[in-house]
Design a protein around this motif. Structure first.
Motif, PDB file in Angstrom:
ATOM      1  N   THR A 187       0.833  -1.204   0.000  1.00 44.79           N
ATOM      2  CA  THR A 187       0.000   0.000   0.000  1.00 44.79           C
ATOM      3  C   THR A 187       0.865   1.250   0.000  1.00 44.79           C
ATOM      4  O   THR A 187       0.633   2.180  -0.772  1.00 44.79           O
ATOM      5  N   PHE A 188       1.886   1.275   0.860  1.00 42.42           N
ATOM      6  CA  PHE A 188       2.771   2.441   0.881  1.00 42.42           C
ATOM      7  C   PHE A 188       3.501   2.608  -0.450  1.00 42.42           C
ATOM      8  O   PHE A 188       3.651   3.718  -0.943  1.00 42.42           O
ATOM      9  N   ALA A 189       3.954   1.519  -1.034  1.00 42.56           N
ATOM     10  CA  ALA A 189       4.645   1.607  -2.321  1.00 42.56           C
ATOM     11  C   ALA A 189       3.704   2.170  -3.390  1.00 42.56           C
ATOM     12  O   ALA A 189       4.090   3.043  -4.183  1.00 42.56           O
ATOM     13  N   ALA A 190       2.471   1.698  -3.408  1.00 43.76           N
ATOM     14  CA  ALA A 190       1.495   2.204  -4.380  1.00 43.76           C
ATOM     15  C   ALA A 190       1.205   3.682  -4.144  1.00 43.76           C
ATOM     16  O   ALA A 190       1.121   4.474  -5.094  1.00 43.76           O
ATOM     17  N   LEU A 191       1.093   4.069  -2.883  1.00 45.31           N
ATOM     18  CA  LEU A 191       0.808   5.462  -2.567  1.00 45.31           C
ATOM     19  C   LEU A 191       1.988   6.373  -2.897  1.00 45.31           C
ATOM     20  O   LEU A 191       1.797   7.511  -3.341  1.00 45.31           O
ATOM     21  N   MET A 192       3.192   5.884  -2.688  1.00 43.91           N
ATOM     22  CA  MET A 192       4.366   6.693  -3.053  1.00 43.91           C
ATOM     23  C   MET A 192       4.426   6.887  -4.567  1.00 43.91           C
ATOM     24  O   MET A 192       4.746   7.976  -5.041  1.00 43.91           O
ATOM     25  N   TRP A 193       4.069   5.850  -5.311  1.00 45.15           N
ATOM     26  CA  TRP A 193       4.005   5.983  -6.763  1.00 45.15           C
ATOM     27  C   TRP A 193       2.924   7.003  -7.136  1.00 45.15           C
ATOM     28  O   TRP A 193       3.139   7.889  -7.960  1.00 45.15           O
ATOM     29  N   TRP A 194       1.762   6.890  -6.488  1.00 46.70           N
ATOM     30  CA  TRP A 194       0.648   7.808  -6.741  1.00 46.70           C
ATOM     31  C   TRP A 194       1.068   9.250  -6.449  1.00 46.70           C
ATOM     32  O   TRP A 194       0.720  10.163  -7.193  1.00 46.70           O
ATOM     33  N   ALA A 195       1.836   9.444  -5.382  1.00 44.93           N
ATOM     34  CA  ALA A 195       2.278  10.793  -5.021  1.00 44.93           C
ATOM     35  C   ALA A 195       3.133  11.415  -6.115  1.00 44.93           C
ATOM     36  O   ALA A 195       3.076  12.621  -6.343  1.00 44.93           O
ATOM     37  N   GLU A 196       3.908  10.607  -6.797  1.00 45.69           N
ATOM     38  CA  GLU A 196       4.803  11.113  -7.837  1.00 45.69           C
ATOM     39  C   GLU A 196       4.208  11.073  -9.242  1.00 45.69           C
ATOM     40  O   GLU A 196       4.475  11.953 -10.051  1.00 45.69           O
ATOM     41  N   HIS A 197       3.427  10.043  -9.549  1.00 41.50           N
ATOM     42  CA  HIS A 197       3.018   9.808 -10.938  1.00 41.50           C
ATOM     43  C   HIS A 197       1.524   9.592 -11.137  1.00 41.50           C
ATOM     44  O   HIS A 197       1.107   9.358 -12.274  1.00 41.50           O
ATOM     45  N   GLY A 198       0.759   9.627 -10.095  1.00 39.79           N
ATOM     46  CA  GLY A 198      -0.620   9.174 -10.176  1.00 39.79           C
ATOM     47  C   GLY A 198      -1.669  10.183 -10.568  1.00 39.79           C
ATOM     48  O   GLY A 198      -2.837  10.009 -10.234  1.00 39.79           O
ATOM     49  N   ASP A 199      -1.291  11.241 -11.271  1.00 41.39           N
ATOM     50  CA  ASP A 199      -2.309  12.192 -11.723  1.00 41.39           C
ATOM     51  C   ASP A 199      -3.307  11.458 -12.612  1.00 41.39           C
ATOM     52  O   ASP A 199      -2.937  10.666 -13.468  1.00 41.39           O
ATOM     53  N   GLY A 200      -4.578  11.715 -12.386  1.00 42.17           N
ATOM     54  CA  GLY A 200      -5.614  11.040 -13.157  1.00 42.17           C
ATOM     55  C   GLY A 200      -6.038   9.720 -12.545  1.00 42.17           C
ATOM     56  O   GLY A 200      -6.893   9.033 -13.084  1.00 42.17           O
ATOM     57  N   MET A 201      -5.443   9.354 -11.426  1.00 36.67           N
ATOM     58  CA  MET A 201      -5.773   8.111 -10.735  1.00 36.67           C
ATOM     59  C   MET A 201      -5.893   8.430  -9.250  1.00 36.67           C
ATOM     60  O   MET A 201      -5.064   9.155  -8.707  1.00 36.67           O
ATOM     61  N   SER A 202      -6.910   7.918  -8.612  1.00 39.14           N
ATOM     62  CA  SER A 202      -7.046   8.169  -7.174  1.00 39.14           C
ATOM     63  C   SER A 202      -6.081   7.287  -6.398  1.00 39.14           C
ATOM     64  O   SER A 202      -5.568   6.280  -6.911  1.00 39.14           O
ATOM     65  N   ALA A 203      -5.860   7.644  -5.156  1.00 38.96           N
ATOM     66  CA  ALA A 203      -4.999   6.842  -4.284  1.00 38.96           C
ATOM     67  C   ALA A 203      -5.566   5.437  -4.136  1.00 38.96           C
ATOM     68  O   ALA A 203      -4.821   4.446  -4.156  1.00 38.96           O
ATOM     69  N   LEU A 204      -6.875   5.333  -4.023  1.00 39.32           N
ATOM     70  CA  LEU A 204      -7.517   4.026  -3.897  1.00 39.32           C
ATOM     71  C   LEU A 204      -7.337   3.212  -5.174  1.00 39.32           C
ATOM     72  O   LEU A 204      -7.011   2.027  -5.115  1.00 39.32           O
ATOM     73  N   GLU A 205      -7.510   3.831  -6.330  1.00 38.98           N
ATOM     74  CA  GLU A 205      -7.325   3.119  -7.595  1.00 38.98           C
ATOM     75  C   GLU A 205      -5.887   2.627  -7.744  1.00 38.98           C
ATOM     76  O   GLU A 205      -5.648   1.490  -8.173  1.00 38.98           O
TER      77      GLU A 205
END
Length: 193
Positions: free
Chosen positions: A158-176
Motif C-alpha cells: 500500500t505504501f509503495a502504491a501510494l508513493m508511486w501515486w504521489a509522484e506519478h498518479g495524476d488522473g488516478m485516485s490513491a484508492l485506484e
C-alpha cells in the motif's frame, strides 16, 4: 508590559504542515527541531510537548488512524479476513478521504518525504496498527504465509502504491492506485512466480 494568563492555543496540525514544508525544501535530516520551532513561531518546549520526536511531525494524525483501526478491529473481532478484506475494512476509508484535493496534496507531500527518508516507515505507531490488523485475519493454513507477514506485505504494498501515486498518479485516485498495485501482486499468472 507583558501579557499574563493562558497562552494562545497552539495548532499542532499547522506546526506539522510548517515542518513538512521545511522537510520538503531542505530534507528531513537537515531540519532541526529548533528550525521548526522558529518557523512555526512556537517555543522549543511547546514543540517537544506536541511532537516528542521529529518523525512525529511527519506522522501527525497517525494516532487517529491507530484509534480508528482499534475501533474497527474491535467491531470485527476475529473476523477471519483475507487480504482484500483488510484493504476494504482498514485502508479504504483513508484512501477515499484522499479524494479531497487538499487532503490529497498534503498526503502527496508526506509520501514524497517518506520516499526520500524511508527510515520514517519504522514509526512505532505503524507497528501498533499492524499488530491490531493481524488480529482480524484468518489463521494461516500449513504452507501459507502467517498473518503478520500478510499484513506487513499489504502495508508495504500500500505504501509503495501510494508513493508511486504521489509522484506519478495524476488522473488516478490513491484508492485506484492501491487496488491496481495489490491486484498485480496477487496475479498468480506472473511468469516470475
Amino acid at each position: 508590559m507583558t501579557k499574563r494568563g493562558r497562552p494562545p492555543e497552539t495548532d499542532a496540525r499547522q506546526i506539522a504542515r510548517v515542518a513538512l514544508g521545511l522537510f520538503a525544501r531542505h530534507g528531513f535530516d537537515r531540519v532541526t527541531m529548533d528550525d521548526i520551532a522558529e518557523a512555526a513561531s512556537v517555543s522549543r518546549r511547546t514543540l517537544f510537548r506536541l511532537f516528542p520526536a521529529k518523525s512525529d511531525l511527519v506522522w501527525d494524525g497517525l494516532d487517529d488512524v491507530r484509534d480508528f483501526v482499534r475501533r474497527r478491529a474491535a467491531e470485527l473481532g476475529p473476523a477471519g479476513l483475507r487480504a482484500g478484506g483488510v484493504l476494504r475494512e482498514f485502508a479504504e476509508p483513508f484512501l477515499r478521504a484522499l479524494e479531497d484535493p487538499e487532503a490529497a496534496a498534503l498526503a502527496r507531500q508526506r509520501l514524497r518525504l517518506l520516499a526520500a527518508a524511508p527510515a520514517l516507515l519504522a514509526h512505532p505507531t505503524l507497528r501498533e496498527i499492524e499488530a491490531v490488523i493481524v488480529t482480524t485475519l484468518a489463521p494461516s493454513e500449513p504452507g501459507q504465509a502467517p498473518p503478520p507477514l500478510v499484513v506487513r506485505t499489504l502495508i508495504a504494498g500500500t505504501f509503495a502504491a501510494l508513493m508511486w501515486w504521489a509522484e506519478h498518479g495524476d488522473g488516478m485516485s490513491a484508492l485506484e492506485a492501491t487496488r491496481a498495485a495489490l491486484r498485480a501482486l496477487a496475479d498468480d499468472r506472473d511468469p516470475c512466480a
